[in-house]
Design an enzyme around this catalytic site. Structure first.
Site, PDB file in Angstrom:
ATOM      1  N   HIS A  41       7.695  12.215   8.261  1.00 55.62           N
ATOM      2  CA  HIS A  41       6.781  11.182   8.801  1.00 55.62           C
ATOM      3  C   HIS A  41       7.676  10.477   9.961  1.00 55.62           C
ATOM      4  CE1 HIS A  41       4.138   7.759   8.693  1.00 55.62           C
ATOM      5  NE2 HIS A  41       5.162   6.834   8.463  1.00 55.62           N
ATOM      6  N   CYS A 115       0.526  11.409  11.567  1.00 55.38           N
ATOM      7  CA  CYS A 115       1.312  10.394  11.971  1.00 55.38           C
ATOM      8  C   CYS A 115       2.254  10.947  13.545  1.00 55.38           C
ATOM      9  CB  CYS A 115       2.220  10.082  10.922  1.00 55.38           C
ATOM     10  SG  CYS A 115       3.525  11.095  10.470  1.00 55.38           S
TER      11      CYS A 115
END
Length: 251
Positions: A41, A115
């Site tokens: 992430h 993301c």
């Protein structure tokens, strides 16, 4: 001008300790061991103490912020300075407002809109380099696999359509051959009714092989059959055997 920093986390929000440990091992081997990448992430920090990223939600924007390096859902790994932006604080906030409208939470996709993709777009608009390739390499590999699968499926559908079309043509030809064989057992006066003559069938099949053409309608087939039949009758009428037969019939 302001420094743009990328914060990277190991994705350990599966809800299973075993799965989380597996992801950590994968990231350790593929990123730390051989430098290929892993399951990460990412979030971007610019002007202030918060980082900005993108995630799934059923309604509203998927763009969100939290204190830099403090996202509670993941395991913090490292940060990378991507460069400095010439955008002012006001301009950076304007970019975030635009992205908030363009990136709704329900559009999130693990492989094509995650993301890391968001951070790439944000960095591009800030005028700094995009993320290092290893950060999102697994998603890129997934995109490539999906594209190959999609192209394969398209080629298969096209081939299937062509096979069906050719099969229909072959069926019509074989049906004509079968009708002709069945008709040959009838009395000689009816032998040419309801089926194509061998001469016509041979010409039609030759045309099919050489040009891929096919009769456009049943009427076209009937017209070609009648032409072939007339030619066959004229040929037979000119032969001595046919003339003698006519003479005996007239007597």
């Amino acid at each position: 001008m302001a420094e743009v920093k990328l914060h990277i986390y190991d994705v350990t929000n599966s809800g299973s300790e075993k799965t989380n440990n597996t992801i950590l091992q994968i990231n350790k081997i593929f990123k730390d061991g051989i430098g290929l990448g892993g399951i990460f992430h990412s979030a971007v920090q610019v002007y202030g103490e918060d980082e900005w990223s993108f995630g799934f939600c059923e309604q509203g924007t998927g763009v969100f912020s939290c204190p830099s390096g403090k996202n509670p859902m993941y395991t913090y790994r490292e940060s990378i300075v991507l460069g400095t932006t010439n955008c002012t604080n006001l301009k950076a906030n304007q970019i975030l407002r635009e992205l908030s409208r363009e990136w709704p939470g329900n559009s999130y996709d693990l492989l094509s809109k995650n993301c890391n993709h968001f951070c790439d777009v944000f960095c591009e608009r800030l005028g700094v380099p995009k993320l290092p390739g290893w950060v999102n390499r697994f998603a890129h590999a997934g995109d490539t696999a999906m594209e190959v699968a999609g192209n394969t499926a398209l080629r298969f559908r096209q081939a299937k359509t062509e096979i069906v079309q050719v099969s229909k043509v072959a069926y019509r030809f074989l049906l004509g051959v079968t009708n002709n064989v069945g008709a040959s057992t009838e009395p000689s006066g009816n032998s040419n009714r309801g089926s194509a003559s061998p001469r016509f069938q041979g010409a039609w099949f030759k045309n099919l092989i050489t040009s891929g053409a096919r009769p456009s309608s049943s009427s076209a087939i009937e017209n070609q059959e009648e032409d072939a039949l007339r030619q066959n009758q004229l040929s037979d009428a000119s032969s001595p055997l046919r003339q003698n037969s006519q003479s005996r019939h007239d007597i």
